[in-house]
Motif scaffolding. Sequence first.
Motif, mmCIF file in Angstrom:
data_model
loop_
_atom_site.group_PDB
_atom_site.id
_atom_site.type_symbol
_atom_site.label_atom_id
_atom_site.label_comp_id
_atom_site.label_asym_id
_atom_site.label_seq_id
_atom_site.Cartn_x
_atom_site.Cartn_y
_atom_site.Cartn_z
ATOM 1 N N GLU A 80 79.984 48.160 26.868
ATOM 2 C CA GLU A 80 78.972 48.509 27.884
ATOM 3 C C GLU A 80 79.544 49.519 28.880
ATOM 4 O OE1 GLU A 80 76.038 45.771 30.016
ATOM 5 O OE2 GLU A 80 77.295 44.305 28.995
ATOM 6 N N LEU A 90 78.366 53.407 29.490
ATOM 7 C CA LEU A 90 78.076 53.897 30.835
ATOM 8 C C LEU A 90 78.882 55.166 31.137
ATOM 9 C CD1 LEU A 90 76.809 53.434 33.661
ATOM 10 C CD2 LEU A 90 78.778 51.971 34.185
ATOM 11 N N LYS A 112 77.425 58.154 29.671
ATOM 12 C CA LYS A 112 76.270 58.648 30.435
ATOM 13 C C LYS A 112 76.731 59.394 31.687
ATOM 14 C CE LYS A 112 73.023 55.016 28.998
ATOM 15 N NZ LYS A 112 72.377 53.778 29.437
ATOM 16 N N TYR A 160 85.251 49.740 39.023
ATOM 17 C CA TYR A 160 83.941 49.219 38.608
ATOM 18 C C TYR A 160 83.950 47.704 38.823
ATOM 19 C CZ TYR A 160 79.718 48.971 35.677
ATOM 20 O OH TYR A 160 78.435 48.772 35.207
ATOM 21 N N LEU A 176 69.917 50.935 43.942
ATOM 22 C CA LEU A 176 69.990 50.469 42.557
ATOM 23 C C LEU A 176 69.303 49.107 42.430
ATOM 24 C CD1 LEU A 176 72.840 50.801 40.068
ATOM 25 C CD2 LEU A 176 71.958 48.536 40.484
ATOM 26 N N ILE A 186 72.370 44.401 36.722
ATOM 27 C CA ILE A 186 72.502 45.718 37.367
ATOM 28 C C ILE A 186 73.382 46.706 36.590
ATOM 29 C CG2 ILE A 186 72.011 44.906 39.715
ATOM 30 C CD1 ILE A 186 75.185 45.409 40.051
ATOM 31 N N GLY A 187 74.352 46.178 35.826
ATOM 32 C CA GLY A 187 75.217 47.079 35.058
ATOM 33 C C GLY A 187 74.469 47.862 33.990
ATOM 34 N N LEU A 215 71.355 49.151 34.472
ATOM 35 C CA LEU A 215 70.293 49.986 35.064
ATOM 36 C C LEU A 215 70.711 51.459 35.113
ATOM 37 C CD1 LEU A 215 69.359 47.623 38.044
ATOM 38 C CD2 LEU A 215 68.139 47.871 35.875
ATOM 39 N N ASP A 216 69.773 52.332 34.822
ATOM 40 C CA ASP A 216 70.077 53.766 34.786
ATOM 41 C C ASP A 216 70.693 54.307 36.079
ATOM 42 O OD1 ASP A 216 69.379 54.113 32.182
ATOM 43 O OD2 ASP A 216 67.313 54.685 32.617
ATOM 44 N N PRO A 217 70.229 53.855 37.277
ATOM 45 C CA PRO A 217 70.829 54.425 38.502
ATOM 46 C C PRO A 217 72.315 54.121 38.659
ATOM 47 C CG PRO A 217 68.760 53.290 38.998
ATOM 48 C CD PRO A 217 69.095 52.958 37.576
ATOM 49 N N MET A 218 72.879 53.235 37.800
ATOM 50 C CA MET A 218 74.320 52.976 37.870
ATOM 51 C C MET A 218 75.124 54.242 37.587
ATOM 52 S SD MET A 218 76.628 50.810 38.595
ATOM 53 C CE MET A 218 76.200 49.076 38.413
#
Lengths: 120, 120
Positions: free
Chosen positions: A19, A23, A26, A70, A113, B104-105, B107-110
């Motif tokens: 995960e 991230l 992205k 993180y 968020l 929350i991990g 979610l796109d805004p992360m």
Amino acid sequence: MKYLIVVAHGSRRQASNEEVEVLADKVAKKLPTDFSAVKVAFLELASPSIEEAIDNCYEEGASEVLIVPYFLSAGTHVATDVPNEVEKTMAKWPDKKIEIAPHIGSLDPMVDLIISVCPS
Amino acid sequence: MKYLIVVAHGSRRQASNEEVEVLADKVAKKLPTDFSAVKVAFLELASPSIEEAIDNCYEEGASEVLIVPYFLSAGTHVATDVPNEVEKTMAKWPDKKIEIAPHIGSLDPMVDLIISVCPS
């Protein structure tokens, strides 16, 4: 040449580590132009370690590294363990720059968020 | 009347639990108008529990509750423990609505939150 390293705790559960990698991929796609790459590192239970990730950045030619912890809270991992790992590694790289950002749980955008889950 | 509950893991270290409470206070100040309040709950090691927080929302008159799992990865806590606690509690409130948002991990805004540490 600046590199970003997202440092997560690391988990025995491989899907959790993945995960973080997803991230980071992205993040890489939206990185400011003065950053060249994003890497992931794990404090424990998974690899690469913080030391391995930092070494890797400098070996690839990074002049500066920015570490993003993180982590949601400012416990021992954030206050002591991550900085200690970074300091130990930097003894090998006296001419390079490194900085540790605040842990993500303390960043102001965390408020937005959380609010992003509310249906609009 | 909708309520938001930020569900964190909970820590023996009181300062970590307080970090979540401070965050929830900030969320409360920016809440969409259709939400009345934000509460905090902890899966373990701290109180209020998820059950106590949900009960509290409905006792205060909430018609709907939205749970935000304040967790970075989709491990057992997110996949099983939080939903189980919610389901157990809802047996007491058959006429009320509840929903669990993604952790929350995920979610796109992360992505933007992490990038926010890069100096602009």
